[in-house]
Structures are given as structure tokens and as C-alpha cells.
Design a protein around this motif. Sequence first.
Motif, PDB file in Angstrom:
ATOM      1  N   TYR A 208       0.751  -1.006   0.023  1.00 59.07           N
ATOM      2  CA  TYR A 208       0.206  -0.039   0.022  1.00 59.07           C
ATOM      3  C   TYR A 208       0.828   1.321  -0.001  1.00 59.07           C
ATOM      4  CZ  TYR A 208      -3.419  -3.543   1.281  1.00 59.07           C
ATOM      5  OH  TYR A 208      -4.389  -4.699   1.233  1.00 59.07           O
ATOM      6  N   ASP A 209       0.475   2.156  -0.760  1.00 58.33           N
ATOM      7  CA  ASP A 209       1.219   3.669  -0.937  1.00 58.33           C
ATOM      8  C   ASP A 209       0.788   4.260   0.373  1.00 58.33           C
ATOM      9  OD1 ASP A 209       2.043   3.313  -3.676  1.00 58.33           O
ATOM     10  OD2 ASP A 209       0.059   3.173  -3.991  1.00 58.33           O
ATOM     11  N   LEU A 210      -0.180   4.152   1.074  1.00 60.83           N
ATOM     12  CA  LEU A 210      -0.750   4.850   2.345  1.00 60.83           C
ATOM     13  C   LEU A 210      -1.482   3.925   3.061  1.00 60.83           C
ATOM     14  CD1 LEU A 210      -1.105   7.534   3.924  1.00 60.83           C
ATOM     15  CD2 LEU A 210      -2.867   8.219   2.308  1.00 60.83           C
ATOM     16  N   ILE A 211      -1.122   3.989   4.488  1.00 59.70           N
ATOM     17  CA  ILE A 211      -1.968   3.229   5.436  1.00 59.70           C
ATOM     18  C   ILE A 211      -2.278   4.280   6.378  1.00 59.70           C
ATOM     19  CG2 ILE A 211      -2.066   1.433   7.210  1.00 59.70           C
ATOM     20  CD1 ILE A 211      -0.093  -0.014   5.629  1.00 59.70           C
ATOM     21  N   ILE A 212      -3.681   4.366   6.707  1.00 62.96           N
ATOM     22  CA  ILE A 212      -4.291   5.222   7.885  1.00 62.96           C
ATOM     23  C   ILE A 212      -4.549   4.210   8.950  1.00 62.96           C
ATOM     24  CG2 ILE A 212      -5.735   6.795   8.537  1.00 62.96           C
ATOM     25  CD1 ILE A 212      -3.948   7.910   6.338  1.00 62.96           C
ATOM     26  N   ASP A 213      -3.958   4.389   9.885  1.00 61.64           N
ATOM     27  CA  ASP A 213      -4.149   3.488  11.067  1.00 61.64           C
ATOM     28  C   ASP A 213      -5.037   4.008  12.229  1.00 61.64           C
ATOM     29  OD1 ASP A 213      -4.104   1.042  12.893  1.00 61.64           O
ATOM     30  OD2 ASP A 213      -2.272   1.809  13.844  1.00 61.64           O
ATOM     31  N   ASN A 214      -6.300   3.899  12.290  1.00 66.86           N
ATOM     32  CA  ASN A 214      -7.157   4.511  13.280  1.00 66.86           C
ATOM     33  C   ASN A 214      -7.228   3.119  14.436  1.00 66.86           C
ATOM     34  OD1 ASN A 214      -7.830   6.555  11.502  1.00 66.86           O
ATOM     35  ND2 ASN A 214      -9.037   5.094  10.531  1.00 66.86           N
ATOM     36  N   ALA A 215      -6.835   2.233  14.250  1.00 68.28           N
ATOM     37  CA  ALA A 215      -7.083   1.164  15.324  1.00 68.28           C
ATOM     38  C   ALA A 215      -5.954   0.928  16.241  1.00 68.28           C
ATOM     39  CB  ALA A 215      -7.708  -0.318  14.826  1.00 68.28           C
TER      40      ALA A 215
END
Length: 323
Positions: A208-215
Motif C-alpha cells: 500500500y502507498d498509504l495506510i491510515i491506522d485508526n485502530a
Amino acid sequence: MKAIVYRSYGSPDRLRLEEVPKPEVKDGEVLVRIHAAAINPLDWHLLRGMPYIVRPTSGWLKPKRNVPGIDVAGVIEAVGRDVTEFHAGDEVFGEKSRACAEYVAGPARLFMHKPANLTLAQAAAVPVAAATALQALRDKGKIQAGQKVLINGASGGVGTFAVQLANSFGAEVTGVCSTPNVDLVRSLGADHVIDYTQQNFTRGRERYDLIIDNAGSRSLLGMRRVLAPTGTLVLVGASKGNWIGPIARILGASQLSRVGSKKMVGMLTDIQREDLAFLKELIEAGKITPVIDRTYPLSETADAIRYLETMRARAKVIITVAP
């Protein structure tokens, strides 16, 4: 007026519905009769005074800000001198602390006219969560059309906005959530949905080029492994620990970023009026829509926070104040 008040740190049992003085509108301010407010993880952290790193600003022994809520939507009742943008009767939304109350007063710059296609309850769901998602994707993640973007925690308050925003930016979106939320995340525009109870995305072959980790549910090394060679991981919230909460994870990410070309960064949301205006345009264009899980009356704010603390809420939890 009535407001939800707590006098000491602790569980939601500390919250009481009390009569407090109605705020007075000052020069440059507006007085808003609140119709709806939203609960965020910040509210339970401030209520409990945890992690302890919050206490230099929230109060060491007892809370300085003793009314929860920061997302607000309502109707302007009065305007102070020098306010020309708003008039009594205007429906507005914005960011103002002490939102779990019947009225709030604050600088006019904190508010904006409500999106025409939203109810006041829906509008209250927008400011913190949507602005956080926007800043994570656009400002920290530098999202570009055609990129592969993964949202970990895609069914939460920030996650539901992040899926829609990433889609609107032209990315190929993968959402990670639990089994009951798969259909919801797909309906928000995710191209792919991973059920984390069935599959660990950090062990997959996709990059993935971008991961947003909210967890905060996967290790930094695991998420780093599935980043593209020049990919970026943005850590959003998900604090653990009684002392410094998310700071330890952010520091760990910073150290890992020193090796190679993969970036791992943390963030703190700083809501800007320009961001609310941008989000309002997307909402009115039908590109993003707030998702509400449950609503509670003002008198049941404690129950709302208890529910949010379970980490099982789908999207936003709303407090209704006035009809």
C-alpha cells in the motif's frame, strides 16, 4: 441552562446533568442553542484524565474543562458586536468545547453554516472525525489519485470519513473492519474490504502507498512490511497506556522511519475553518455523508460514553440536546 458536568476524574458515573449559568455572548462571538453534539474518544480520555500526559493542560488533580463534547451543531440565538457572517436563526456546525449542554458561546470563526443537505444531528458528526480523516490523508499522507490506500479501523468515526475521502481523491481503497461492518464499509466506497477476524492484512502480499491506522491493532513492523517502498503510514489516535498513551507508538514509528524510504508519522488534529469549508463542499456535492451509529438524549451522555469506550461503535455517537 442544563449541561453535563463532572467535578473529578473517573468513569462515566461521574457525569451529572446540572443547571449551570448560560454563557454570555461577547464581541466577535455567537451564542448557539445546541441541537446536537458528538462524543469522541477525547471525551473519555479527558473524563478519566488518562493517559496522564493530558493532565498538564486538563488539570493535574481535577478537570479544568468539566463539560464533555467538542463537536456541535445548532441554531444561532444571538451574535456579538462585529459579527457580520451570521444572524439569529442561522443553522451552524463547528468545533467548540463544552458541547454537551443546551447553549455554547464562542468566536464566530469556530462555526460555519450547516451543509444544506444534512440534519443538525448529522452535521454534529462532522468536525473532529472528518477533519482528522482529511488531515491524515491529505496533509500527512499526501494522498494521490491512483494510489493504493488502506484504512485500518474503517468502520469507526474517523474511518468512515477516511474511506469516503480517499475514494473522492481517486485512490483505490481497502477498508479493514470486523465482520458486522463489512457491508457498511463497502457501501461507503471501499474497493476492497478485509475482515480482520478472518485475515491479518500485515501478512498479505498486497503493498500500500498509504495506510491510515485508526485502530492501533497491528504492530508497527507488520504495517511497515506491507507499505510500498516509498509508502507512508499515518498513526491516528488509538492510544494505549496510562502515562504517555500514543506518544510511545509515535516515537517508535519515528525511529523506524529513519531506516529506508518508508515514512511512519503520527498526527494531532488541528481543525481549521478552511478544512470545514472543504468538507462542507464535499458533503453538499454528495461525495461524503456522515454515518451515525446511535443517538442518546443529553441526560444519557454517560451511557453514550460507556458505549464509545467499548470500541464497538460504528461511526459516530450523537447526543441530541434540543428537538
